[in-house]
Design an enzyme around this catalytic site. Sequence first.
Site, PDB file in Angstrom:
ATOM      1  N   CYS A 175     -45.568  47.201  33.956  1.00 57.18           N
ATOM      2  CA  CYS A 175     -44.121  47.136  33.769  1.00 57.18           C
ATOM      3  C   CYS A 175     -43.475  47.249  35.138  1.00 57.18           C
ATOM      4  O   CYS A 175     -44.143  47.456  36.139  1.00 57.18           O
ATOM      5  CB  CYS A 175     -43.653  48.221  32.818  1.00 57.18           C
ATOM      6  N   GLY A 196     -39.039  32.069  37.090  1.00 58.97           N
ATOM      7  CA  GLY A 196     -39.650  31.782  35.801  1.00 58.97           C
ATOM      8  C   GLY A 196     -38.956  32.478  34.641  1.00 58.97           C
ATOM      9  O   GLY A 196     -38.819  31.915  33.548  1.00 58.97           O
ATOM     10  N   THR A 197     -38.514  33.694  34.856  1.00 58.97           N
ATOM     11  CA  THR A 197     -37.891  34.460  33.775  1.00 58.97           C
ATOM     12  C   THR A 197     -36.637  33.757  33.273  1.00 58.97           C
ATOM     13  O   THR A 197     -36.439  33.585  32.057  1.00 58.97           O
ATOM     14  CB  THR A 197     -37.554  35.891  34.262  1.00 58.97           C
ATOM     15  N   SER A 222     -42.183  28.618  38.749  1.00 60.02           N
ATOM     16  CA  SER A 222     -41.632  29.629  39.647  1.00 60.02           C
ATOM     17  C   SER A 222     -42.303  29.505  41.012  1.00 60.02           C
ATOM     18  O   SER A 222     -43.533  29.413  41.098  1.00 60.02           O
ATOM     19  CB  SER A 222     -41.916  31.020  39.051  1.00 60.02           C
ATOM     20  N   GLN A 280     -47.886  30.114  35.781  1.00 59.11           N
ATOM     21  CA  GLN A 280     -49.194  30.384  36.397  1.00 59.11           C
ATOM     22  C   GLN A 280     -49.959  29.098  36.662  1.00 59.11           C
ATOM     23  O   GLN A 280     -50.729  29.008  37.612  1.00 59.11           O
ATOM     24  CB  GLN A 280     -50.030  31.303  35.491  1.00 59.11           C
ATOM     25  N   HIS A 286     -42.692  31.584  43.599  1.00 59.25           N
ATOM     26  CA  HIS A 286     -43.451  32.643  44.290  1.00 59.25           C
ATOM     27  C   HIS A 286     -44.888  32.779  43.810  1.00 59.25           C
ATOM     28  O   HIS A 286     -45.669  33.547  44.368  1.00 59.25           O
ATOM     29  CB  HIS A 286     -42.712  33.983  44.219  1.00 59.25           C
TER      30      HIS A 286
HETATM   31  N1  PLP Z   1     -44.145  33.463  33.056  1.00 54.81           N
HETATM   32  C1  PLP Z   1     -45.368  33.800  33.496  1.00 54.81           C
HETATM   33  C2  PLP Z   1     -46.566  33.244  32.814  1.00 54.81           C
HETATM   34  C3  PLP Z   1     -45.508  34.674  34.579  1.00 54.81           C
HETATM   35  O1  PLP Z   1     -46.733  35.016  34.999  1.00 54.81           O
HETATM   36  C4  PLP Z   1     -44.341  35.189  35.195  1.00 54.81           C
HETATM   37  C5  PLP Z   1     -44.439  36.166  36.294  1.00 54.81           C
HETATM   38  O2  PLP Z   1     -45.339  36.971  36.345  1.00 54.81           O
HETATM   39  C6  PLP Z   1     -43.090  34.776  34.714  1.00 54.81           C
HETATM   40  C7  PLP Z   1     -43.037  33.922  33.640  1.00 54.81           C
HETATM   41  C8  PLP Z   1     -41.823  35.255  35.352  1.00 54.81           C
HETATM   42  O3  PLP Z   1     -41.585  34.546  36.533  1.00 54.81           O
HETATM   43  P1  PLP Z   1     -40.605  35.128  37.675  1.00 54.81           P
HETATM   44  O4  PLP Z   1     -41.355  36.251  38.327  1.00 54.81           O
HETATM   45  O5  PLP Z   1     -40.385  33.974  38.597  1.00 54.81           O
HETATM   46  O6  PLP Z   1     -39.373  35.557  37.002  1.00 54.81           O
END
Ligand code: PLP
Length: 394
Positions: A337, A83-84, A211, A191, A213
Site C-alpha cells: 500500500c 496509469g491510475t 504509464s 506492465q 514510469h
Molecule cells: N496498472 C498497473 C497494472 C500497474 O502496475 C500500475 C502501477 O503499479 C498502475 C496501473 C498505476 O499506474 P501509475 O503508477 O502510473 O498511476
Amino acid sequence: MTPYAGGVPSDPNRTLYFDNAATTPVRPEVVAAMSPYLTEQFGNPSGSHVVARAAVRAMDEAREVIAGIIGCGPGEVIFTSGGTEADNHAITGGMPPQPGVPICTAVEHHAVLDVVKALDGKVVNVDRAGRVDLDSLKATLGDVDGAASVVSVMLANNEVGSVNDLGPVADLVEEFSTSEHAILLHTDAVQAAAWLDLRIAAARANMISISAHKLGGPKGVGALVVRAPTTIRPMILGGGQERGRRSGTPSVASIVGFAEALRAVERDRSEVNERLTHLKDRFVTGLTAAVQGANPTVEGVVTLPGTCHICFEGADSESLLLLFESVGIVASAGSSCSSGATEPSHVLSAMATPESLRQGAIRFSFGHDIAVDDIDRALSLIPDAVSRAREFFS
Ligand code: PLP
C-alpha cells in the site's frame, strides 16, 4: 550503497534493483529529451504565440510517436497523469459515469478493481496463473443480460507477470454486444507496454492504459488510448485540453520523455526480451536448485520477461525483503500500500495460491539493462538471506 541505475552492472557496491515493476530508472536519453522542455522551451501549448507553438509541436510529435508504437491514431491518444487516471477514466467512462455494469478480473490493479467495485460492477475469476477465466467472464456477461458497459482485462499482471490473450476476451465481448449497445473492451497495459508489442497484443481493445514510469520514462504521465469510433466523456473538466477529453495544462516535458522512453523500448525490445528470458530462466533454475522450498508461483504460461514471482516456503515476505535489502537486493512483496507496508495480495488469493506459499511471496522484477553478473551475484546472496529469514519464522 547507491541504487543500481544502469551503467556498469557488475559493480558489487551497487544495489541490485529488482523492483522495476514498481518503477524504472529514467533512461538517460529520456532525461536529455526532456531537458529543453524544462528550461528554454517552457511554453504552455494552449497559447498561440511562438513560445506556445514550440510546445504544441513537441506534443504533436510525441503523440505521433506514441500512437505509432501502440498502434492507434494520434487523435486516439489522451495524455493523463499516469496509469491510475487512465484506468479510472476507462472504467467510469467519464463524468458522470456511463450507465451500465463494469466488469473486470479479480487480479486487476486497484486502479481498475476499486473503480469497478465503487460502481457496483462485477468481478470475474482467474485461473491458477492469474489469467482471466473465460467461462466466468461468459457467465458474468450473461448474468448482467446486455447491461455491461466495459470489460477490463489486464494485458499482464503487475504481481505475477502472467499475460492474457485478449483475442478470446474480445470474441466474448463481441458476442454479447448488440447493434444498439457495444460493450467496450479495456486493457490495462501498464506492465505490458515495456515488453509486448501492443499493436498486436492490444489490437482489439477499444481502450488501453499505459504509464511512462514503468518503461524508463518519468513518473506522473501516461495515456489512455480510446480507439474510434469509441468516444468517452471527460473525467477531468476545466480548460478543455486534449480536445476536451482531459483538462489541465499538460506536462510537455513529461510527454516528450514518455515518447522517448517508448521509442527506446521499441528499438530494443526483441534483444532485451530474448536476453531477459534467458536471464530469468537462469535465476529461477539457480534459485530453485539452491533454495529448497523456493517455488515459482506461475509456471508453464506466458509471463513478462522481466517479472519473476517466487514463493519461499517457511518464511514471510517482510523478513525476506529486509534480509535481501541487507545484502543489497531490493525487491518487493508484489503488493504494497502507499505507506509501504505489505498488505495481503488480492492477486494471490484470487489465484488460490495456498496460504503457506503466499506468506513468503516475493516479486523480483528485472530491468532491461540487467546483466548475467547481477543474476549470479543475486544467486550467491539469496540462499543465506532466505535461511536467516526462516529463523524468524515459526
Ligand atoms: N496498472 C498497473 C497494472 C500497474 O502496475 C500500475 C502501477 O503499479 C498502475 C496501473 C498505476 O499506474 P501509475 O503508477 O502510473 O498511476
